[in-house]
Design a protein around this motif. Structure first.
Motif, PDB file in Angstrom:
ATOM      1  N   ASN A 176    -129.295  35.985  32.289  1.00  0.00           N
ATOM      2  CA  ASN A 176    -129.264  37.443  31.265  1.00  0.00           C
ATOM      3  C   ASN A 176    -129.147  36.327  30.339  1.00  0.00           C
ATOM      4  O   ASN A 176    -128.904  36.497  29.450  1.00  0.00           O
ATOM      5  CB  ASN A 176    -128.340  38.959  31.544  1.00  0.00           C
ATOM      6  CG  ASN A 176    -129.161  39.567  32.603  1.00  0.00           C
ATOM      7  OD1 ASN A 176    -131.142  39.332  32.198  1.00  0.00           O
ATOM      8  ND2 ASN A 176    -128.422  40.258  33.165  1.00  0.00           N
ATOM      9  N   TRP A 177    -128.260  35.656  30.385  1.00  0.00           N
ATOM     10  CA  TRP A 177    -126.966  35.337  29.777  1.00  0.00           C
ATOM     11  C   TRP A 177    -127.153  33.787  28.583  1.00  0.00           C
ATOM     12  O   TRP A 177    -126.648  32.496  28.232  1.00  0.00           O
ATOM     13  CB  TRP A 177    -125.100  34.452  30.336  1.00  0.00           C
ATOM     14  CG  TRP A 177    -124.791  35.920  31.054  1.00  0.00           C
ATOM     15  CD1 TRP A 177    -125.317  37.454  30.511  1.00  0.00           C
ATOM     16  CD2 TRP A 177    -123.213  35.894  31.369  1.00  0.00           C
ATOM     17  NE1 TRP A 177    -123.907  38.049  31.167  1.00  0.00           N
ATOM     18  CE2 TRP A 177    -123.015  37.777  31.419  1.00  0.00           C
ATOM     19  CE3 TRP A 177    -122.523  35.090  31.614  1.00  0.00           C
ATOM     20  CZ2 TRP A 177    -121.399  37.563  31.933  1.00  0.00           C
ATOM     21  CZ3 TRP A 177    -121.229  35.088  32.155  1.00  0.00           C
ATOM     22  CH2 TRP A 177    -120.974  36.884  32.319  1.00  0.00           C
ATOM     23  N   THR A 178    -128.658  34.691  27.529  1.00  0.00           N
ATOM     24  CA  THR A 178    -128.408  33.278  27.045  1.00  0.00           C
ATOM     25  C   THR A 178    -128.103  33.547  25.834  1.00  0.00           C
ATOM     26  O   THR A 178    -126.834  34.413  25.427  1.00  0.00           O
ATOM     27  CB  THR A 178    -129.893  33.424  26.306  1.00  0.00           C
ATOM     28  OG1 THR A 178    -130.067  34.926  26.272  1.00  0.00           O
ATOM     29  CG2 THR A 178    -131.085  33.819  27.587  1.00  0.00           C
ATOM     30  N   ASP A 187    -128.589  34.962  22.795  1.00  0.00           N
ATOM     31  CA  ASP A 187    -128.922  36.003  22.333  1.00  0.00           C
ATOM     32  C   ASP A 187    -128.296  37.003  22.706  1.00  0.00           C
ATOM     33  O   ASP A 187    -127.943  38.226  22.263  1.00  0.00           O
ATOM     34  CB  ASP A 187    -130.297  36.012  22.013  1.00  0.00           C
ATOM     35  CG  ASP A 187    -130.723  35.398  20.665  1.00  0.00           C
ATOM     36  OD1 ASP A 187    -130.167  34.729  20.119  1.00  0.00           O
ATOM     37  OD2 ASP A 187    -131.953  34.125  20.690  1.00  0.00           O
ATOM     38  N   TYR A 188    -128.628  37.349  24.319  1.00  0.00           N
ATOM     39  CA  TYR A 188    -128.188  38.480  25.115  1.00  0.00           C
ATOM     40  C   TYR A 188    -126.587  38.085  24.715  1.00  0.00           C
ATOM     41  O   TYR A 188    -126.255  39.960  24.732  1.00  0.00           O
ATOM     42  CB  TYR A 188    -128.664  37.852  26.505  1.00  0.00           C
ATOM     43  CG  TYR A 188    -128.168  39.276  27.327  1.00  0.00           C
ATOM     44  CD1 TYR A 188    -128.686  40.284  27.731  1.00  0.00           C
ATOM     45  CD2 TYR A 188    -127.286  39.246  28.214  1.00  0.00           C
ATOM     46  CE1 TYR A 188    -128.394  40.982  28.712  1.00  0.00           C
ATOM     47  CE2 TYR A 188    -126.688  39.894  28.857  1.00  0.00           C
ATOM     48  CZ  TYR A 188    -127.590  41.105  29.052  1.00  0.00           C
ATOM     49  OH  TYR A 188    -126.918  42.288  29.949  1.00  0.00           O
ATOM     50  N   LEU A 189    -125.866  37.764  25.061  1.00  0.00           N
ATOM     51  CA  LEU A 189    -124.611  37.571  24.522  1.00  0.00           C
ATOM     52  C   LEU A 189    -123.746  37.973  22.969  1.00  0.00           C
ATOM     53  O   LEU A 189    -122.966  38.949  23.422  1.00  0.00           O
ATOM     54  CB  LEU A 189    -123.944  36.269  25.008  1.00  0.00           C
ATOM     55  CG  LEU A 189    -123.923  35.925  26.522  1.00  0.00           C
ATOM     56  CD1 LEU A 189    -123.643  34.749  26.914  1.00  0.00           C
ATOM     57  CD2 LEU A 189    -123.082  36.472  27.504  1.00  0.00           C
ATOM     58  N   LYS A 218    -125.670  40.327  21.155  1.00  0.00           N
ATOM     59  CA  LYS A 218    -126.025  41.294  21.079  1.00  0.00           C
ATOM     60  C   LYS A 218    -125.508  42.650  22.582  1.00  0.00           C
ATOM     61  O   LYS A 218    -124.667  43.282  22.019  1.00  0.00           O
ATOM     62  CB  LYS A 218    -127.594  41.329  21.895  1.00  0.00           C
ATOM     63  CG  LYS A 218    -128.065  42.993  21.631  1.00  0.00           C
ATOM     64  CD  LYS A 218    -130.001  43.160  22.455  1.00  0.00           C
ATOM     65  CE  LYS A 218    -130.324  44.248  22.201  1.00  0.00           C
ATOM     66  NZ  LYS A 218    -132.113  44.106  22.531  1.00  0.00           N
ATOM     67  N   GLU A 219    -124.760  41.662  23.353  1.00  0.00           N
ATOM     68  CA  GLU A 219    -124.584  42.792  24.250  1.00  0.00           C
ATOM     69  C   GLU A 219    -122.736  42.854  24.405  1.00  0.00           C
ATOM     70  O   GLU A 219    -121.736  43.574  24.500  1.00  0.00           O
ATOM     71  CB  GLU A 219    -124.720  42.693  26.146  1.00  0.00           C
ATOM     72  CG  GLU A 219    -126.347  42.581  26.680  1.00  0.00           C
ATOM     73  CD  GLU A 219    -127.073  44.597  26.086  1.00  0.00           C
ATOM     74  OE1 GLU A 219    -126.136  45.048  25.990  1.00  0.00           O
ATOM     75  OE2 GLU A 219    -128.202  44.571  25.395  1.00  0.00           O
ATOM     76  N   GLU A 268    -121.849  41.295  35.647  1.00  0.00           N
ATOM     77  CA  GLU A 268    -123.298  40.779  35.863  1.00  0.00           C
ATOM     78  C   GLU A 268    -123.173  38.851  36.776  1.00  0.00           C
ATOM     79  O   GLU A 268    -123.754  37.907  36.832  1.00  0.00           O
ATOM     80  CB  GLU A 268    -123.911  40.069  34.188  1.00  0.00           C
ATOM     81  CG  GLU A 268    -124.260  41.266  33.729  1.00  0.00           C
ATOM     82  CD  GLU A 268    -125.016  40.927  33.009  1.00  0.00           C
ATOM     83  OE1 GLU A 268    -126.206  40.573  33.059  1.00  0.00           O
ATOM     84  OE2 GLU A 268    -124.693  41.224  31.012  1.00  0.00           O
TER      85      GLU A 268
END
Length: 434
Positions: free
Chosen positions: A105-107, A109-111, A113-114, A163
């Motif tokens: 998950n931890w790209t 972009d993901y970091l 956004k979330e 996570e």
């Protein structure tokens, strides 16, 4: 379409150069390679004598003795205690946290956004002990860390803990009851820690990138120019410049024996409390670390095969020092509250009551108060009185052994907050420029 600069001139050439500069700025800076040779290649002179490693990075002064012992999976807690923690012997667990959602998950972009609105502590890539960390939003860090000399070293926010997988070695017994702190590390590569040791045991788990560790037994600290440290502080560090060792000034560095480990995504390294180590990261790297303490004996009464073989996230275990969105302080690096409890019990000796006078002298030592500066041990210390009242709830003038043993750990956390300042700015005086 590609153009040769040989075919351009004047304004077009200038434009091409400027575009090249702008494009270069979005790339990660120096040492973004993940294929760095490690351990370093030691060269020899023609007469067969090993080179001194003068003005070379730490590790070039002597060949490593071996690799850190490795396991294909984490040991059960009891075996982990008996084979490693009890003897303070490092080890590597391959693939220990590969089931963590963070692994995929931890790209960036993901970091962003979330978790972009969460605060983190940030320091320079080349660690400088004594410098104060900065505090900024994850979104701010991610938008600049490819070109800035920035490195996240912070308490893992509560919102992110679910996570991360807890390696089964910590899922029961004394280890699980005394998890002190969990940390998050993010960089674009090229980080270098000082040679140091920590007060607590540590499982350093890599989620992305590559990290190289030099591990040094504490008996070699005498050769490493260790900085003086205050009483009751469990961590320490070397004053050596790890990027350039002056062997004429520090010839004893060549006597330091060391082992090594390279972590790849999913791997964890056990770093014992008090064990010297030096760390470098290569390429974009993300790590989560779990700090824990151990007692002189290991209680495995709550351990079972079902417990240790069940997936458990970091959000499912109690952690003593935490941070969540909105907290004024990111509580990182405070003294171990359970160690403070133990110091009270040690102070008691054979006595069953801790009175204020004995506590006051203890407080003077732990806060570096010097009787030579006061010229009297009878002077009153308002801070000591305030601290003692935290434990003497009934104003008896003493605290019993039984009360110390059974007292909620939050009282010792409050005491730790009196003894030390926060690791970085609070939300009130937040600074995001290094």
């Amino acid at each position: 379409m590609k153009y040769s600069t040989m075919a351009l001139s004047g304004p077009l050439l200038l434009l091409a150069v400027l575009l090249g500069i702008c494009q270069a700025k979005v790339n990660f800076p120096k040492d973004n390679r993940v294929d760095v040779e490690f351990p370093p290649k030691i060269t020899y002179r023609k007469d067969g004598v090993i080179s001194t490693g003068h003005l070379r990075p730490f590790g070039y002064q002597k060949k490593p003795t071996s690799r850190v012992r490795e396991y294909r999976e984490p040991l059960p807690p009891k075996n982990f205690w008996e084979d490693h923690v009890r003897h303070r012997e490092p080890c590597v667990y391959r693939g220990a946290v590969t089931d963590s959602p963070a692994m995929t998950n931890w790209t960036d972009d993901y970091l962003n956004k979330e978790y972009g609105d969460l605060d983190v502590l940030v320091e320079l890539k080349k660690e400088q002990r004594g410098s104060r960390n900065k505090r900024m939003k994850i979104s701010k860090f991610l938008s600049h860390y490819g070109v800035e000399d920035w490195y996240v070293v912070t308490v893992l926010p509560d919102e992110m803990r679910h996570e991360i997988q807890v390696p089964k070695s910590l899922l029961c017994g004394t280890f699980k009851r005394f998890i002190q702190e969990t940390n998050l590390w993010i960089s674009s590569g090229g980080t270098a820690s000082v040679i140091h040791y920590d007060a607590d045991h540590n499982l350093h788990c890599l989620l992305a990138g590559k990290k190289n560790f030099i591990m040094i037994h504490p008996k070699f600290a005498k050769y490493l120019e260790m900085a003086e440290k205050p009483n009751f502080v469990g961590s320490g560090y070397s004053k050596l410049d790890v990027d350039m060792i002056n062997m004429f000034q520090y010839p004893d560095v060549a006597k330091v024996q060391w082992t090594w480990a390279t972590l790849n995504p999913g791997d964890c390294l056990y770093i014992p409390a008090g064990y010297l180590h030096q760390v470098r990261s290569h390429g974009r790297s993300v790590s989560a670390t779990i700090l824990f303490t151990s007692l002189p004996t290991f209680d495995d009464s709550d351990c079972s095969r079902d417990v240790i073989n069940t997936y458990t996230g970091l959000d499912e275990v109690r952690v003593l020092w935490t941070y969540k969105k909105g907290d004024r302080v990111i509580e990182m690096g405070y003294m171990n509250p359970e160690a403070l409890r133990d110091s009270f019990l040690t102070l008691l000796g054979e006595s069953h009551q801790l009175n204020f006078e004995k506590f006051k002298y203890y407080f003077m030592d732990i806060t570096k108060e010097d009787e030579d500066e006061t010229n009297s041990r009878d002077i009153e210390y308002p801070m000591a009185e305030e601290a003692f009242k935290m434990f003497d709830h009934e104003n008896k003038g003493y605290v019993t052994r039984e009360e110390i043993v059974e007292m909620d750990v939050e009282y010792f956390k409050d005491f730790a907050r009196i003894l030390d300042l926060p690791s970085g700015p609070t939300a009130d005086d937040m600074h995001d420029e290094l």
